[in-house]
Design an enzyme around this catalytic site. Structure first.
Site, PDB file in Angstrom:
ATOM      1  N   ASP A  56      34.722  22.617   1.850  1.00  0.00           N
ATOM      2  CA  ASP A  56      36.354  22.362   1.930  1.00  0.00           C
ATOM      3  C   ASP A  56      36.363  20.960   2.508  1.00  0.00           C
ATOM      4  O   ASP A  56      35.685  20.351   3.090  1.00  0.00           O
ATOM      5  CB  ASP A  56      36.863  23.509   2.547  1.00  0.00           C
ATOM      6  CG  ASP A  56      38.486  23.050   2.462  1.00  0.00           C
ATOM      7  OD1 ASP A  56      38.907  22.807   1.522  1.00  0.00           O
ATOM      8  OD2 ASP A  56      38.989  23.414   3.751  1.00  0.00           O
ATOM      9  N   ASP A  95      37.454  26.635   6.384  1.00  0.00           N
ATOM     10  CA  ASP A  95      38.267  26.940   7.617  1.00  0.00           C
ATOM     11  C   ASP A  95      39.493  27.779   7.404  1.00  0.00           C
ATOM     12  O   ASP A  95      40.053  28.137   8.138  1.00  0.00           O
ATOM     13  CB  ASP A  95      38.334  25.776   8.311  1.00  0.00           C
ATOM     14  CG  ASP A  95      39.473  24.794   7.895  1.00  0.00           C
ATOM     15  OD1 ASP A  95      40.561  24.501   8.198  1.00  0.00           O
ATOM     16  OD2 ASP A  95      39.292  24.469   6.722  1.00  0.00           O
ATOM     17  N   ASP A 126      40.340  29.708   1.880  1.00  0.00           N
ATOM     18  CA  ASP A 126      38.623  29.509   1.900  1.00  0.00           C
ATOM     19  C   ASP A 126      38.134  31.026   1.865  1.00  0.00           C
ATOM     20  O   ASP A 126      36.904  30.951   1.384  1.00  0.00           O
ATOM     21  CB  ASP A 126      38.239  28.529   2.757  1.00  0.00           C
ATOM     22  CG  ASP A 126      38.578  27.215   2.548  1.00  0.00           C
ATOM     23  OD1 ASP A 126      38.851  26.801   1.406  1.00  0.00           O
ATOM     24  OD2 ASP A 126      38.977  26.461   3.612  1.00  0.00           O
TER      25      ASP A 126
END
Length: 676
Positions: free
Chosen positions: A347, A540, A544
């Site tokens: 990410d 995080d 996600d």
């Protein structure tokens, strides 16, 4: 004596301290028994080898050898009987008991005692090694505070257990004390040591309104904290629960060895029986005692202790080494798989960037700037997204105050909508305005910054550009992952394509895709997984969590990360450094090397001595080495990982990225690059 794992219960199976042994005798008695047995054995050998045998010395020899056998052999025989009572007949205690009793029956008293003595010494070494492996994890389990100072309504201080403190209470933490519960700092400022949570001893300065986590140690002034979660829901409590559960998740190698031992041990016993009896039908000069001795040697050598102890001990040591480096593996199965990762998907916000946004530029259209910012800060105050927090922080610094918002709604992957003082407000990315069919200035699509586009009453009225800062070790993470053989480095982000491509060029990633909604991330991750041998995803945020679950190895940032991401992840990086992913792979590779070294050593030596014993070319002393000696060597090899360092290259040795994503140089990136 400590239990070998052949019976199915390995002493490395948990992380809780051993509370069954206390007191002077239980602490030192096992060593005393071994020393006593050694001295009695020495006296027996002297009587046998030096004093001429007669009607008096022969029984005396047997007496000393018998007394030497009891303190070390007695506990083993009792365990054999206990296991047989549970239906587990063919266990290592049974093998050792049969072998040593058989040696006594053949008159090989010294060898029978020696087998049990060295077996017991090996068990003591095993216990010491296991305790050492547990030490680093047990130190983590002791960092929870047992009491907390609560400020009562009348200003008095009451000392209570943290589990009794309610959300919203005010607690005080003195210098040198641990924070017991997660909360918000209400003192002006404070400095904390976060090593227990992150593995990094560097002090962390906190200011009023910032989050403070349980396990941090107050370094300076008396600090006041407003409790925001229950004791059992704190991030530290969840981490400790993960540690407790980690040992129960075994690697494939461990599960195979456990199943193997259940089949291997009875087969060995049958082979020993065959070695004793079959030669009778094929040899003219068959001597029962000679072939029984060979079978007893065979039984001693075949004991699977070296495998059953050293393998779980190796994985347990790897988990401990990882925890010291601020990495939590939720089981040895994940530790084992980490070395196979060939694709790492990341990410952007909070993983490769700090997630600390700052407003760069504001442009307003139609409406007055002050009027627009008043409405926007009110709407964004309803969201916890890093972009929304950046806008509200900026507006608060200019003196704008949020007012009541009606029908506030966060639209996943797009932004916010709501009513403020009768006006319908939209604030988010360009997908949000497209969703509602609102035209906007198309030059925004070319911005290499995160942009909040604003609409009032279905009419475009301006934008706010925001830049996020790249983490200091983001480039280091990419470089080290490549050195470790990771072929494909990918970034999936909900941020706009221009921002994502700028960051990808800066870091040198293989593939970067922006503008993804949560379901878009899942779809792209599924494509990547089909083309990868082992895919790890690092994230995080709450959005996600589904991709972390989908990945072969899910990695969560434990400091800034959401509880949903941490709970669904297989690996948690406690200090939010992406370069720790490379450290996790190095620890995984080192653990695997040690485990297979022990497997090769155990099988190699045992096979050699088993073969020699079957042909009468090895005696009990060689058997002791093949069993106890190899076990000790395997244990010493397994504990090596606890002394190993896994340092990353210093950040100064690689390119430090001190620029925001918005100012990244425009090198060409192939977003459709085919994987190797």
């Amino acid at each position: 004596m400590g239990d070998c794992c052949g019976s199915g219960a390995c002493s490395t199976g948990g992380v809780a301290p051993n509370k069954t042994k206390s007191g002077f005798f239980q602490k030192y008695g096992e060593y005393g028994l071994a020393i006593t047995a050694f001295l009695l054995l020495a006296v027996g050998i002297v009587l046998k080898e030096v004093v001429a045998p007669n009607w008096f010395t022969a029984p005396l020899q047997l007496l000393f050898f018998g007394l030497a056998y009891l303190p070390v052999g007695g506990p083993v025989l009792w365990k054999a009987i206990t296991q047989i009572g549970k239906g587990n007949i063919f266990n290592e205690f049974f093998l050792m008991g049969i072998a040593t009793i058989g040696a006594f029956l053949l008159g090989e008293y010294a060898e029978g005692v020696a087998v049990m003595l060295f077996y017991s010494v090996g068990e003591l070494f095993q216990g010491a090694a296991v305790n050492k492996a547990k030490k680093s994890i047990e130190s983590l389990l002791k960092i929870q505070a047992e009491e907390v100072a609560v400020v009562e309504a009348d200003g008095t201080i009451k000392i209570v257990h943290p589990s009794t403190v309610a959300i919203g209470s005010i607690i005080q933490v003195k210098p040198g004390e641990k924070v017991a519960i997660d909360g918000i700092l209400i003192s002006e400022k404070a400095t904390f040591n976060t090593a227990a949570l992150t593995g990094e001893p560097a002090p962390d300065r906190k200011y009023e309104g910032e989050k403070v986590l349980a396990g941090m140690v107050n370094l300076e002034n008396l600090s006041a904290i407003k409790v925001t979660s229950r004791f059992e829901d704190s991030k530290l409590s969840k981490i400790l629960e993960m540690v407790r559960e980690a040992a129960s998740r075994k690697a494939k190698t461990q599960r195979f060895i456990t199943r193997f031992a259940k089949i291997y041990t009875p087969i060995v016993f049958l082979l020993a029986t065959a070695i004793t009896l079959l030669p009778y039908f094929f040899m003219e000069t068959y001597v029962f005692g000679e072939w029984l001795y060979r079978a007893l040697v065979f039984l001693v050598v075949s004991c699977p202790c070296a495998l059953m102890i050293s393998i779980p001990l190796g994985y347990f040591g790897g988990i401990g080494a990882a925890s010291r480096n601020g990495i939590l593996f939720k089981g040895s199965n994940y530790l084992d798989q980490m070395r196979k990762v060939d694709t790492v998907v990341m990410d952007k916000t909070g993983t490769l960037t700090k997630g600390v946004f700052e407003v760069q530029h504001i442009k307003t259209v139609e409406f007055d700037r002050e009027f627009i910012l008043n409405l926007v800060t009110s709407l964004e105050s309803s969201s916890n997204h890093p972009v929304a927090r950046a806008v509200t922080a900026y507006c608060a610094g200019l003196g704008y105050k949020a007012v009541r918002v009606e029908q506030a709604e966060e639209i996943s992957g797009m932004g916010m909508k709501g009513q403020v003082e009768g006006f319908n407000i939209l604030a988010g990315n360009t997908k949000l305005l497209k969703k509602y069919g609102i035209p906007y200035d198309t030059e925004i699509d070319d911005f290499a910054e995160t942009t909040v586009v604003i609409a009032i009453n279905e009419k475009y009225c301006g934008f706010i550009t925001i830049a996020d800062e790249i983490k200091e070790d983001a480039k280091l993470a990419v470089d080290e992952l490549r050195q470790l053989g990771v072929k494909n480095l990918v970034m999936l982000s909900g941020d706009k394509e221009k921002v994502v491509q700028a960051l990808a060029r800066e870091l040198g990633l293989d593939l970067a895709i922006g503008g993804l909604l949560p379901e878009g991330k899942i779809k792209e991750a599924e494509k990547l997984k089909k083309r990868s041998a082992m895919l790890a995803f690092i994230g995080d945020g709450i959005n996600d969590a589904p991709v972390i679950t989908l990945a072969d190895i899910g990695v969560a940032m434990g400091g800034l990360g959401s509880d949903a991401a941490i709970e669904t992840a297989d690996v948690v990086i406690q200090n939010d450094q992406p370069s720790k992913t490379a450290t996790a792979i190095r620890i995984s590779k080192a653990t695997n090397r040690i485990v297979w070294q022990n497997i090769g050593l155990a099988f190699g030596v045992k096979f050699l001595v088993l073969s020699l014993g079957a042909f009468g070319m090895a005696n009990m002393w060689e058997a002791v080495f093949a069993d106890v000696g190899v076990t000790l060597l395997a244990i010493l090899n397994a504990v090596r990982i606890q002394k190993m360092d896994f340092p990353a290259k210093k950040i100064s040795e690689t390119k430090v990225l001190d620029k925001t994503v918005a100012h990244s140089p425009k090198r060409k990136t192939n977003t459709e690059k085919e994987f190797a």
